[in-house]
Design an enzyme around this catalytic site. Structure first.
Site, PDB file in Angstrom:
ATOM      1  N   HIS A 121     -25.642 -21.390  18.083  1.00  0.00           N
ATOM      2  CA  HIS A 121     -26.389 -20.362  18.815  1.00  0.00           C
ATOM      3  C   HIS A 121     -26.195 -20.551  20.313  1.00  0.00           C
ATOM      4  O   HIS A 121     -26.343 -21.660  20.832  1.00  0.00           O
ATOM      5  CB  HIS A 121     -27.875 -20.431  18.461  1.00  0.00           C
ATOM      6  CG  HIS A 121     -28.155 -20.102  17.031  1.00  0.00           C
ATOM      7  ND1 HIS A 121     -27.973 -21.017  16.012  1.00  0.00           N
ATOM      8  CD2 HIS A 121     -28.573 -18.953  16.439  1.00  0.00           C
ATOM      9  CE1 HIS A 121     -28.279 -20.435  14.859  1.00  0.00           C
ATOM     10  NE2 HIS A 121     -28.636 -19.184  15.091  1.00  0.00           N
ATOM     11  N   LYS A 146     -21.159 -19.431  11.166  1.00  0.00           N
ATOM     12  CA  LYS A 146     -21.965 -18.411  11.826  1.00  0.00           C
ATOM     13  C   LYS A 146     -22.000 -18.687  13.327  1.00  0.00           C
ATOM     14  O   LYS A 146     -22.307 -19.804  13.748  1.00  0.00           O
ATOM     15  CB  LYS A 146     -23.396 -18.410  11.277  1.00  0.00           C
ATOM     16  CG  LYS A 146     -24.343 -17.437  11.980  1.00  0.00           C
ATOM     17  CD  LYS A 146     -25.759 -17.584  11.423  1.00  0.00           C
ATOM     18  CE  LYS A 146     -26.756 -16.769  12.220  1.00  0.00           C
ATOM     19  NZ  LYS A 146     -28.150 -16.995  11.762  1.00  0.00           N
TER      20      LYS A 146
END
Length: 224
Positions: A121, A146
């Protein structure tokens, strides 16, 4: 993009009811255990068992650092306690690339024949080194990578779009965060992102679009 429903990941806590969820037609439920009102493993297990009756694949996520999007800090020891208790009951786990628990979480998950998402992130910008982040993530032995990154300009969205399309044959999930990045929830699945994340009652990340609105957009622009 395959059938619309299978590409939608609904992020939930312990506040939504099964009645609210069961007819939404989503492909994955992300259980944000760090946002539950209690982080006691017994409580979390009871929540998981409640959701299992929905017959939707379950993804366990426990954020414990603010840089990962956590709203409160949990110790790694507490996080590991949750993971070891809950992982046997779910289908997938999300573990951060930066987590000290990364290797042992992947080892345990694969031992239990569960899929792993290794996530990173970037809450303030879109990194220039997306390729190296992908390479480092794949090197962990993960099943899916991700990458979520803040879009400060529309060029950042295009950067993520091009990156996703370039690696569309790999198992990746991508999204641009923030108001400018909201459109990524609609377009990145076309470029190759396996899931697009949404919410029912309250967003858990900047730029998320609620499930009803998102499904309407996806139905308009994608063929089933």
């Amino acid at each position: 993009m395959s059938h619309v429903s299978s590409n939608i990941a609904l992020v939930i806590t312990d506040q939504e009811t099964n009645a609210q969820i069961k007819n939404l037609g989503v492909g994955l439920l992300e259980l944000r255990a760090d946002l539950f009102k209690k982080q006691d493993p017994t409580y979390i297990i009871n929540q998981i068992n409640l959701r299992k009756s929905l017959k939707i694949p379950l993804l366990l996520t426990v954020r414990n650092q603010k840089k990962e999007g956590a709203t409160k800090s949990l110790s790694d020891a507490k996080k590991w306690q949750i993971i070891t208790s809950a992982l046997p009951l779910v289908d997938m786990i999300d573990i951060e690339l930066s987590s000290p628990l990364l290797k042992q979480a992947i080892t345990l998950a694969h031992k239990l024949k569960k899929k792993v998402i290794v996530s990173s992130h970037h809450l303030t910008n879109t990194p220039k080194d997306l390729e190296s982040i992908l390479k480092k993530s794949l090197a962990t032995g993960t099943d899916i990578v991700k990458i979520a990154a803040k879009a400060n300009t529309f060029d950042d969205v295009i950067t993520m779009l091009n990156f996703t399309h370039r690696h569309r044959k790999q198992s990746i999930i991508t999204m641009s965060l923030g108001p400018i990045g909201a459109i990524s929830r609609l377009i990145l699945p076309a470029a190759g992102s396996q899931y697009t994340y949404t919410f029912l009652n309250k967003p858990t990340a900047s730029g998320q679009v609620d499930v009803t609105t998102l499904k309407g957009h996806l139905r308009t622009y994608y063929s089933s």
